[in-house]
Motif scaffolding. Structure first.
Motif, PDB file in Angstrom:
ATOM      1  N   SER A  50       0.821  -1.213   0.000  1.00  0.00           N
ATOM      2  CA  SER A  50       0.000   0.000   0.000  1.00  0.00           C
ATOM      3  C   SER A  50       0.854   1.262   0.000  1.00  0.00           C
ATOM      4  O   SER A  50       0.342   2.344  -0.292  1.00  0.00           O
ATOM      5  N   ARG A  51       2.112   1.133   0.308  1.00  0.00           N
ATOM      6  CA  ARG A  51       3.024   2.281   0.233  1.00  0.00           C
ATOM      7  C   ARG A  51       3.356   2.635  -1.221  1.00  0.00           C
ATOM      8  O   ARG A  51       3.694   3.769  -1.511  1.00  0.00           O
ATOM      9  N   GLU A  53       1.326   1.432  -4.017  1.00  0.00           N
ATOM     10  CA  GLU A  53       0.149   1.484  -4.881  1.00  0.00           C
ATOM     11  C   GLU A  53      -1.095   1.725  -4.048  1.00  0.00           C
ATOM     12  O   GLU A  53      -1.292   1.098  -3.012  1.00  0.00           O
ATOM     13  N   ASP A  54      -1.936   2.645  -4.515  1.00  0.00           N
ATOM     14  CA  ASP A  54      -3.239   2.848  -3.893  1.00  0.00           C
ATOM     15  C   ASP A  54      -4.132   1.709  -4.359  1.00  0.00           C
ATOM     16  O   ASP A  54      -4.475   1.613  -5.541  1.00  0.00           O
ATOM     17  N   GLU A  59      -3.402   3.604  -8.568  1.00  0.00           N
ATOM     18  CA  GLU A  59      -2.351   4.587  -8.827  1.00  0.00           C
ATOM     19  C   GLU A  59      -1.055   4.178  -8.128  1.00  0.00           C
ATOM     20  O   GLU A  59      -1.053   3.832  -6.942  1.00  0.00           O
ATOM     21  N   LEU A  61       2.151   5.105  -6.272  1.00  0.00           N
ATOM     22  CA  LEU A  61       2.372   6.242  -5.385  1.00  0.00           C
ATOM     23  C   LEU A  61       3.820   6.724  -5.335  1.00  0.00           C
ATOM     24  O   LEU A  61       4.090   7.754  -4.712  1.00  0.00           O
ATOM     25  N   HIS A  66       6.913   7.768 -12.155  1.00  0.00           N
ATOM     26  CA  HIS A  66       6.152   8.594 -13.089  1.00  0.00           C
ATOM     27  C   HIS A  66       7.100   9.432 -13.930  1.00  0.00           C
ATOM     28  O   HIS A  66       8.290   9.551 -13.620  1.00  0.00           O
ATOM     29  N   THR A 164      11.220   2.542  -0.390  1.00  0.00           N
ATOM     30  CA  THR A 164       9.865   2.696   0.138  1.00  0.00           C
ATOM     31  C   THR A 164       9.397   1.414   0.832  1.00  0.00           C
ATOM     32  O   THR A 164       8.798   1.466   1.908  1.00  0.00           O
TER      33      THR A 164
END
Length: 175
Positions: A50-51, A53-54, A59, A61, A66, A164
Motif C-alpha cells: 500500500s506504500r 500502490e493505492d 495509482e 504512489l 512517473h 519505500t
C-alpha cells in the motif's frame, strides 16, 4: 486496436520487477495459540504494498515511477476520444459482469502507455488452498511487477521502490 486505421507505436514502456519477501518467524506456528499475538506476514506485505500502490485506484504512489507526459502525446491521445469508449477494453477477456478501469478513451490510452501500473505476478510462502492449515507462516513473498512510462528512469524508480518498501517495516519484520 482495429484494422480500419494504421496504428504506430511511438514508445514502449519499461518494466521494474522485483521480489518482496516479508519474514517474521523462524518457523510456522499454530494460529490458535499465537494468532492475535503474531501478525500474519501476508498482512504486513499488504501494508508495504500500500506504500507503493493505492489499492482502490491502482495509482502507483512512488513519484520516481512517473514521468512528465510530452505535450504532443497528450494531443495525440485526445484524438482517440472520437473513436469509441471501448477502444482499449472491447477485447479484454473479462468474466461476465466484470469490468476493468473505466474512463474516456484518451485517459485509458495514457494509462496503457504513459502511466505506471503494478501487478503481483507470483507468490511464495503460501500453501495451495487444499493444503492450507491453521498456521501462521514464517514468510510471504511476492513478485512485484511495475510497468514504467517510457521516459521514467528505471534505475531511480527501482531505488525509490526498494527504499519505500524497506523503510521502517511494520513489526520490525525482515523485508
Amino acid at each position: 486496436l482495429d484494422y480500419k486505421q494504421m496504428w504506430l507505436t511511438q514508445s514502449l514502456r519499461g518494466g521494474l520487477n522485483g521480489y518482496l519477501q516479508v519474514e517474521l518467524l523462524k518457523e510456522g506456528i499454530h494460529s490458535g495459540i499465537h494468532g492475535g499475538i503474531v501478525p500474519c506476514t501476508f498482512r504486513i506485505a499488504r501494508m508495504l504494498l500500500s506504500r507503493i500502490e493505492d489499492e482502490m485506484s491502482g495509482e502507483v504512489l512512488v513519484p520516481a515511477c512517473h514521468c512528465d507526459i510530452p505535450k504532443d502525446v497528450l494531443e495525440h491521445m485526445k484524438q482517440l476520444d472520437g473513436l469509441g469508449d471501448d477502444l482499449f477494453t472491447k477485447d479484454l477477456p473479462l468474466c461476465e459482469g466484470c469490468c476493468g478501469f473505466e474512463g474516456v478513451t484518451s485517459e485509458l490510452g495514457l494509462a496503457v502507455a504513459w502511466k505506471p501500473c503494478m501487478a503481483i505476478t507470483g507468490v511464495s510462502g503460501l500453501p495451495a488452498a487444499e493444503n492450507a492449515g491453521n498456521v501462521l507462516r514464517p514468510y510471504t513473498g511476492f513478485v512485484v511487477s511495475i510497468r514504467l512510462p517510457p521516459a521514467a528512469d528505471a534505475k531511480k524508480a527501482t531505488v525509490a521502490v526498494k527504499e519505500t518498501l524497506e523503510r521502517d517495516p511494520p513489526y520490525h519484520a525482515r523485508v
